[in-house]
Design a protein around this motif. Sequence first.
Motif, PDB file in Angstrom:
ATOM      1  N   GLN A  66      -1.762   9.322   0.227  1.00  0.00           N
ATOM      2  CA  GLN A  66      -1.070   8.042   0.418  1.00  0.00           C
ATOM      3  C   GLN A  66       0.125   8.207   1.361  1.00  0.00           C
ATOM      4  O   GLN A  66       0.346   7.386   2.261  1.00  0.00           O
ATOM      5  CB  GLN A  66      -0.610   7.478  -0.935  1.00  0.00           C
ATOM      6  N   LEU A  67       0.906   9.289   1.179  1.00  0.00           N
ATOM      7  CA  LEU A  67       2.088   9.500   2.022  1.00  0.00           C
ATOM      8  C   LEU A  67       1.698   9.683   3.484  1.00  0.00           C
ATOM      9  O   LEU A  67       2.479   9.356   4.382  1.00  0.00           O
ATOM     10  CB  LEU A  67       2.896  10.712   1.530  1.00  0.00           C
ATOM     11  N   ASP A  68       0.497  10.201   3.722  1.00  0.00           N
ATOM     12  CA  ASP A  68       0.045  10.360   5.103  1.00  0.00           C
ATOM     13  C   ASP A  68      -0.337   9.028   5.740  1.00  0.00           C
ATOM     14  O   ASP A  68      -0.486   8.946   6.958  1.00  0.00           O
ATOM     15  CB  ASP A  68      -1.159  11.327   5.167  1.00  0.00           C
ATOM     16  N   ARG A  69      -0.524   7.965   4.911  1.00  0.00           N
ATOM     17  CA  ARG A  69      -0.907   6.658   5.468  1.00  0.00           C
ATOM     18  C   ARG A  69       0.304   5.740   5.584  1.00  0.00           C
ATOM     19  O   ARG A  69       0.659   5.305   6.651  1.00  0.00           O
ATOM     20  CB  ARG A  69      -1.988   6.016   4.598  1.00  0.00           C
ATOM     21  N   PHE A  70       0.953   5.409   4.464  1.00  0.00           N
ATOM     22  CA  PHE A  70       2.206   4.639   4.485  1.00  0.00           C
ATOM     23  C   PHE A  70       2.883   4.795   3.138  1.00  0.00           C
ATOM     24  O   PHE A  70       2.225   5.139   2.144  1.00  0.00           O
ATOM     25  CB  PHE A  70       1.983   3.151   4.817  1.00  0.00           C
ATOM     26  N   THR A  71       4.216   4.565   3.083  1.00  0.00           N
ATOM     27  CA  THR A  71       4.933   4.720   1.824  1.00  0.00           C
ATOM     28  C   THR A  71       5.072   3.397   1.085  1.00  0.00           C
ATOM     29  O   THR A  71       4.786   3.312  -0.096  1.00  0.00           O
ATOM     30  CB  THR A  71       6.345   5.296   2.049  1.00  0.00           C
ATOM     31  N   HIS A  72       5.479   2.318   1.747  1.00  0.00           N
ATOM     32  CA  HIS A  72       5.776   1.083   1.029  1.00  0.00           C
ATOM     33  C   HIS A  72       5.693  -0.106   1.966  1.00  0.00           C
ATOM     34  O   HIS A  72       6.244  -0.066   3.065  1.00  0.00           O
ATOM     35  CB  HIS A  72       7.189   1.165   0.434  1.00  0.00           C
ATOM     36  N   THR A  73       4.992  -1.135   1.557  1.00  0.00           N
ATOM     37  CA  THR A  73       4.993  -2.379   2.346  1.00  0.00           C
ATOM     38  C   THR A  73       5.482  -3.559   1.506  1.00  0.00           C
ATOM     39  O   THR A  73       5.738  -4.626   2.038  1.00  0.00           O
ATOM     40  CB  THR A  73       3.575  -2.730   2.829  1.00  0.00           C
ATOM     41  N   CYS A  74       5.591  -3.391   0.185  1.00  0.00           N
ATOM     42  CA  CYS A  74       5.770  -4.463  -0.800  1.00  0.00           C
ATOM     43  C   CYS A  74       4.505  -5.317  -0.816  1.00  0.00           C
ATOM     44  O   CYS A  74       4.260  -6.085   0.116  1.00  0.00           O
ATOM     45  CB  CYS A  74       7.008  -5.326  -0.533  1.00  0.00           C
ATOM     46  N   HIS A  75       3.718  -5.147  -1.871  1.00  0.00           N
ATOM     47  CA  HIS A  75       2.415  -5.823  -1.963  1.00  0.00           C
ATOM     48  C   HIS A  75       2.548  -7.344  -1.828  1.00  0.00           C
ATOM     49  O   HIS A  75       1.640  -8.004  -1.309  1.00  0.00           O
ATOM     50  CB  HIS A  75       1.756  -5.469  -3.305  1.00  0.00           C
ATOM     51  N   GLN A  76       3.691  -7.911  -2.259  1.00  0.00           N
ATOM     52  CA  GLN A  76       3.877  -9.363  -2.161  1.00  0.00           C
ATOM     53  C   GLN A  76       4.079  -9.804  -0.706  1.00  0.00           C
ATOM     54  O   GLN A  76       3.995 -10.988  -0.392  1.00  0.00           O
ATOM     55  CB  GLN A  76       5.084  -9.833  -2.990  1.00  0.00           C
ATOM     56  N   VAL A  77       4.390  -8.837   0.181  1.00  0.00           N
ATOM     57  CA  VAL A  77       4.600  -9.184   1.596  1.00  0.00           C
ATOM     58  C   VAL A  77       3.380  -8.768   2.423  1.00  0.00           C
ATOM     59  O   VAL A  77       2.797  -9.589   3.134  1.00  0.00           O
ATOM     60  CB  VAL A  77       5.883  -8.500   2.144  1.00  0.00           C
ATOM     61  N   VAL A  78       3.005  -7.496   2.328  1.00  0.00           N
ATOM     62  CA  VAL A  78       1.802  -7.004   3.017  1.00  0.00           C
ATOM     63  C   VAL A  78       0.946  -6.270   1.979  1.00  0.00           C
ATOM     64  O   VAL A  78       1.240  -5.130   1.630  1.00  0.00           O
ATOM     65  CB  VAL A  78       2.159  -6.049   4.176  1.00  0.00           C
ATOM     66  N   PRO A  79      -0.085  -6.939   1.446  1.00  0.00           N
ATOM     67  CA  PRO A  79      -0.887  -6.310   0.379  1.00  0.00           C
ATOM     68  C   PRO A  79      -1.758  -5.169   0.899  1.00  0.00           C
ATOM     69  O   PRO A  79      -1.951  -5.019   2.113  1.00  0.00           O
ATOM     70  CB  PRO A  79      -1.743  -7.457  -0.136  1.00  0.00           C
ATOM     71  N   TYR A  80      -2.278  -4.364  -0.041  1.00  0.00           N
ATOM     72  CA  TYR A  80      -3.147  -3.251   0.344  1.00  0.00           C
ATOM     73  C   TYR A  80      -4.217  -3.043  -0.729  1.00  0.00           C
ATOM     74  O   TYR A  80      -4.034  -3.428  -1.882  1.00  0.00           O
ATOM     75  CB  TYR A  80      -2.354  -1.965   0.605  1.00  0.00           C
ATOM     76  N   GLU A  81      -5.334  -2.429  -0.280  1.00  0.00           N
ATOM     77  CA  GLU A  81      -6.544  -2.413  -1.103  1.00  0.00           C
ATOM     78  C   GLU A  81      -6.385  -1.593  -2.385  1.00  0.00           C
ATOM     79  O   GLU A  81      -6.891  -1.986  -3.440  1.00  0.00           O
ATOM     80  CB  GLU A  81      -7.736  -1.882  -0.298  1.00  0.00           C
ATOM     81  N   ASN A  82      -5.693  -0.427  -2.325  1.00  0.00           N
ATOM     82  CA  ASN A  82      -5.695   0.400  -3.538  1.00  0.00           C
ATOM     83  C   ASN A  82      -4.895  -0.220  -4.690  1.00  0.00           C
ATOM     84  O   ASN A  82      -5.106   0.103  -5.844  1.00  0.00           O
ATOM     85  CB  ASN A  82      -5.314   1.864  -3.267  1.00  0.00           C
ATOM     86  N   TYR A  83      -3.990  -1.157  -4.369  1.00  0.00           N
ATOM     87  CA  TYR A  83      -3.292  -1.915  -5.413  1.00  0.00           C
ATOM     88  C   TYR A  83      -4.318  -2.778  -6.177  1.00  0.00           C
ATOM     89  O   TYR A  83      -4.350  -2.798  -7.411  1.00  0.00           O
ATOM     90  CB  TYR A  83      -2.239  -2.788  -4.722  1.00  0.00           C
ATOM     91  N   VAL A  84      -5.174  -3.465  -5.398  1.00  0.00           N
ATOM     92  CA  VAL A  84      -6.209  -4.314  -6.005  1.00  0.00           C
ATOM     93  C   VAL A  84      -7.201  -3.456  -6.788  1.00  0.00           C
ATOM     94  O   VAL A  84      -7.583  -3.784  -7.914  1.00  0.00           O
ATOM     95  CB  VAL A  84      -6.948  -5.114  -4.904  1.00  0.00           C
ATOM     96  N   GLU A  85      -7.576  -2.305  -6.190  1.00  0.00           N
ATOM     97  CA  GLU A  85      -8.568  -1.436  -6.824  1.00  0.00           C
ATOM     98  C   GLU A  85      -8.063  -0.894  -8.160  1.00  0.00           C
ATOM     99  O   GLU A  85      -8.807  -0.818  -9.137  1.00  0.00           O
ATOM    100  CB  GLU A  85      -8.907  -0.282  -5.876  1.00  0.00           C
ATOM    101  N   LEU A  86      -6.765  -0.528  -8.218  1.00  0.00           N
ATOM    102  CA  LEU A  86      -6.222  -0.012  -9.485  1.00  0.00           C
ATOM    103  C   LEU A  86      -6.261  -1.101 -10.560  1.00  0.00           C
ATOM    104  O   LEU A  86      -6.628  -0.830 -11.710  1.00  0.00           O
ATOM    105  CB  LEU A  86      -4.787   0.502  -9.286  1.00  0.00           C
ATOM    106  N   ALA A  87      -5.909  -2.333 -10.173  1.00  0.00           N
ATOM    107  CA  ALA A  87      -5.975  -3.438 -11.137  1.00  0.00           C
ATOM    108  C   ALA A  87      -7.411  -3.622 -11.636  1.00  0.00           C
ATOM    109  O   ALA A  87      -7.655  -3.791 -12.834  1.00  0.00           O
ATOM    110  CB  ALA A  87      -5.460  -4.725 -10.495  1.00  0.00           C
ATOM    111  N   GLU A  88      -8.370  -3.552 -10.715  1.00  0.00           N
ATOM    112  CA  GLU A  88      -9.782  -3.702 -11.112  1.00  0.00           C
ATOM    113  C   GLU A  88     -10.196  -2.612 -12.090  1.00  0.00           C
ATOM    114  O   GLU A  88     -10.886  -2.875 -13.082  1.00  0.00           O
ATOM    115  CB  GLU A  88     -10.679  -3.644  -9.866  1.00  0.00           C
ATOM    116  N   ARG A  89      -9.756  -1.364 -11.828  1.00  0.00           N
ATOM    117  CA  ARG A  89     -10.146  -0.248 -12.703  1.00  0.00           C
ATOM    118  C   ARG A  89      -9.510  -0.389 -14.085  1.00  0.00           C
ATOM    119  O   ARG A  89     -10.142  -0.116 -15.111  1.00  0.00           O
ATOM    120  CB  ARG A  89      -9.761   1.080 -12.054  1.00  0.00           C
ATOM    121  N   LEU A  90      -8.241  -0.818 -14.122  1.00  0.00           N
ATOM    122  CA  LEU A  90      -7.586  -1.027 -15.429  1.00  0.00           C
ATOM    123  C   LEU A  90      -8.271  -2.158 -16.190  1.00  0.00           C
ATOM    124  O   LEU A  90      -8.541  -2.044 -17.389  1.00  0.00           O
ATOM    125  CB  LEU A  90      -6.100  -1.340 -15.232  1.00  0.00           C
TER     126      LEU A  90
END
Length: 183
Positions: A66-90
């Motif tokens: 993850q650190l090699d891609r980006f550290t922080h965008t704030c999902h409420q401003v610029v969302p990203y797929e692994n945030y959605v994927e973790l919610a789906e898995r939970l």
Amino acid sequence: MTSLTDRKNAAISRGVGMTTQIYADRAENSEIWDKEGNRYIDFAAGIAVVNTGHRHPRVIEAVKAQLDRFTHTCHQVVPYENYVELAERLNAIVPGNFAKKTIFVTTGAEAVENAVKIARAATGRQAVIAFSGGFHGRTFMGMALTGKVVPYKVGFGAMPADVFHAPSRSRCTVRLSNSRSAC
Ligand SMILES: Cc1ncc(COP(=O)(O)O)c(C=O)c1O
């Protein structure tokens, strides 16, 4: 030379209580080594949140990727797929034959606050019951729910309304086994 404890006392607010004076230097799986090289078995695991053990290889690998891609965008401003994927898995592993949704927050107190908000909005009812002796966090609703006045609530004024405390059965059991009569 000034000790780490002296530096901690000078630099850090005394509201942050500490259980030990063991300053971690490194940790591996279930063990911690302190600054003096002493080795400990870690029964606390960050208050039961490091469930994989310290430095689990798959956790380290995922963090590095993850650190090699980006550290922080704030999902409420610029969302990203692994945030959605973790919610789906939970959602998939939570029991119950109905659709689930997840919200990610940063702290336990924030989780408690939002659970109360969701319950109040969903039911239209205001009152919340918590157990005596329980700890729920350092925000105002967290403090109101916390079932101990000292040291958590002293000096902090009025607490949010509609919070009630019930005796905890497990605490009653402990006290009765110590030959005390009342819970
Ligand atoms: C049961 C419980 N609820 C809430 C909290 C508050 O969590 P945080 O310190 O991350 O806000 C804690 C923290 O120890 C806790 O143990």
